[in-house]
Design an enzyme around this catalytic site. Structure first.
Site, PDB file in Angstrom:
ATOM      1  CB  CYS A  19      -0.938  -0.015   1.289  1.00  0.00           C
ATOM      2  SG  CYS A  19      -1.597   1.253   1.668  1.00  0.00           S
ATOM      3  CB  CYS A  78       0.490   1.594   4.190  1.00  0.00           C
ATOM      4  SG  CYS A  78      -1.408   1.302   4.055  1.00  0.00           S
TER       5      CYS A  78
END
Length: 109
Positions: free
Chosen positions: A29, A32
């Site tokens: 991600c 993230c």
């Protein structure tokens, strides 16, 4: 920030303190990766008053399912083992800190 291991009992981990901040992320991600260092600073700033836990959704998919997560990064704030609020998406440190402060202050009203 503690890293959650699927070998641990999630409920016992979040009940160690009154308040727990759980950061759901994934290695693949992009947002993230941006949030990771921010969450480390937030965890450091709140050490002693909020237990901060990082959960990789690929390592603990049952937790992602239990809380109905559809996207990462997701933050869930717990009080006494119960979800108080959640945020989805990347946020600056100041926004995360203000969100935590707001929820904790609301608890004292």
């Amino acid at each position: 920030m503690r890293r959650f291991s699927p070998d641990n009992d999630f409920q016992s981990v979040i009940r160690e303190k009154d308040w727990a901040l759980v950061y759901f992320s994934a290695t693949w991600c992009g947002p993230c990766k941006t949030m990771g260092p921010i969450m480390e600073r937030v965890a450091s700033d709140h050490q002693g008053s909020v237990t901060s836990i990082k959960v990789d959704v690929d390592e603990a998919p049952e937790l992602a399912g239990r809380f109905g997560l559809r996207s990462v990064p997701t933050l869930l704030l717990f009080k006494d083992g119960q979800v108080v609020d959640g945020q989805v998406g990347s946020m600056p440190k100041e926004a995360v800190t203000a969100w935590i402060r707001e929820k904790k202050e609301k608890e004292h009203e």
